[in-house]
Design a protein around this motif. Structure first.
Motif, mmCIF file in Angstrom:
data_model
loop_
_atom_site.group_PDB
_atom_site.id
_atom_site.type_symbol
_atom_site.label_atom_id
_atom_site.label_comp_id
_atom_site.label_asym_id
_atom_site.label_seq_id
_atom_site.Cartn_x
_atom_site.Cartn_y
_atom_site.Cartn_z
ATOM 1 N N ASP A 38 12.565 -3.926 39.162
ATOM 2 C CA ASP A 38 11.581 -4.815 39.467
ATOM 3 C C ASP A 38 11.624 -5.923 40.373
ATOM 4 N N LYS A 39 10.909 -6.205 41.262
ATOM 5 C CA LYS A 39 11.157 -7.325 42.093
ATOM 6 C C LYS A 39 10.553 -8.808 41.476
ATOM 7 N N ARG A 40 9.634 -8.693 40.438
ATOM 8 C CA ARG A 40 9.446 -9.921 39.757
ATOM 9 C C ARG A 40 10.636 -10.526 38.972
ATOM 10 N N VAL A 41 11.286 -9.490 38.301
ATOM 11 C CA VAL A 41 12.431 -9.808 37.597
ATOM 12 C C VAL A 41 13.544 -10.434 38.673
ATOM 13 N N SER A 42 13.663 -9.816 39.869
ATOM 14 C CA SER A 42 14.888 -10.409 40.472
ATOM 15 C C SER A 42 14.338 -11.758 41.303
ATOM 16 N N ALA A 43 13.097 -11.916 41.374
ATOM 17 C CA ALA A 43 12.365 -13.137 42.101
ATOM 18 C C ALA A 43 12.870 -14.412 40.889
ATOM 19 N N LYS A 44 12.452 -13.949 39.564
ATOM 20 C CA LYS A 44 12.871 -14.975 38.556
ATOM 21 C C LYS A 44 14.368 -15.228 38.434
ATOM 22 N N SER A 47 15.721 -17.876 40.999
ATOM 23 C CA SER A 47 15.187 -19.118 40.591
ATOM 24 C C SER A 47 15.902 -19.603 39.438
ATOM 25 N N ALA A 173 8.270 -9.727 31.780
ATOM 26 C CA ALA A 173 8.040 -9.816 33.069
ATOM 27 C C ALA A 173 6.635 -10.100 33.270
ATOM 28 N N ASP A 174 5.666 -9.746 32.158
ATOM 29 C CA ASP A 174 4.175 -9.988 32.567
ATOM 30 C C ASP A 174 3.993 -11.641 32.219
#
Length: 175
Positions: A38-44, A47, A173-174
């Motif tokens: 999940d790209k959202r997880v890797s983005a978090k 950070s 993730a949501d």
């Protein structure tokens, strides 16, 4: 008679091909990391700002933690990850009532993931690692064995903390 031998050869070829397919599928699954799911997880994850931990074990821990979290590089910080490491050691181990020269060392990492804006605590957890020492007879060897055990446990703790933070972001993730 030849049809029995021919079908037996096909059966063996089929087993070999099936085994090769299984190995390829198994090997392909083992290279997937949580960050790739999940790209959202890797983005978090990228950070998360890792706050340095004191000591040699803390330096190794912080470096390994950054390697586990910053899969695609580091982004602007939105979260703080603070950790503390403690080490305990028992002098002897007992096996069925007989004492030995083996020592057991445990390392514990307490960590907290907080949001930078607002300071909300998102995750607070503890991970542990254990090692057994004392198979070396020389004093220098025992000191080196303890040093290497601390280094290995610090790296192992960092991997476990990184996985725990990845799992937290994957589950949330949501949000």
């Amino acid at each position: 008679m030849w049809y029995k031998t021919g079908s037996l050869m096909w059966w063996h070829k089929l087993k070999i091909i099936g085994g090769m397919v299984f190995l390829l599928v198994f090997a392909g699954c083992s290279t997937v990391t949580i960050g790739q799911l999940d790209k959202r997880v890797s983005a978090k994850l990228s950070s998360v700002s890792v706050v340095d931990t004191d000591g040699r074990a803390g330096q190794l821990y912080s470096r390994a933690l950054r390697q586990g979290l910053y899969i695609y590089g580091q982004a602007g910080p939105a979260y703080d990850l603070t950790s503390s490491i403690s080490v305990s050691s028992s002098t002897t181990l007992s096996v069925r009532g007989v004492t030995s020269t083996f020592n057991k060392m445990s390392m514990v990492a307490n960590f907290t993931l907080t949001k930078q804006d607002g300071g909300d605590v998102l995750l607070r957890d503890t991970v542990t690692a254990d090692a057994t020492l004392g198979t070396v007879s020389s004093l220098f060897g025992q000191d080196q064995s303890e040093l290497h055990a601390r280094d290995r446990m610090a790296t192992l703790l960092a991997q476990r903390v990184a996985q725990r933070v990845q799992l937290y972001f994957l589950e949330n993730a949501d949000n």
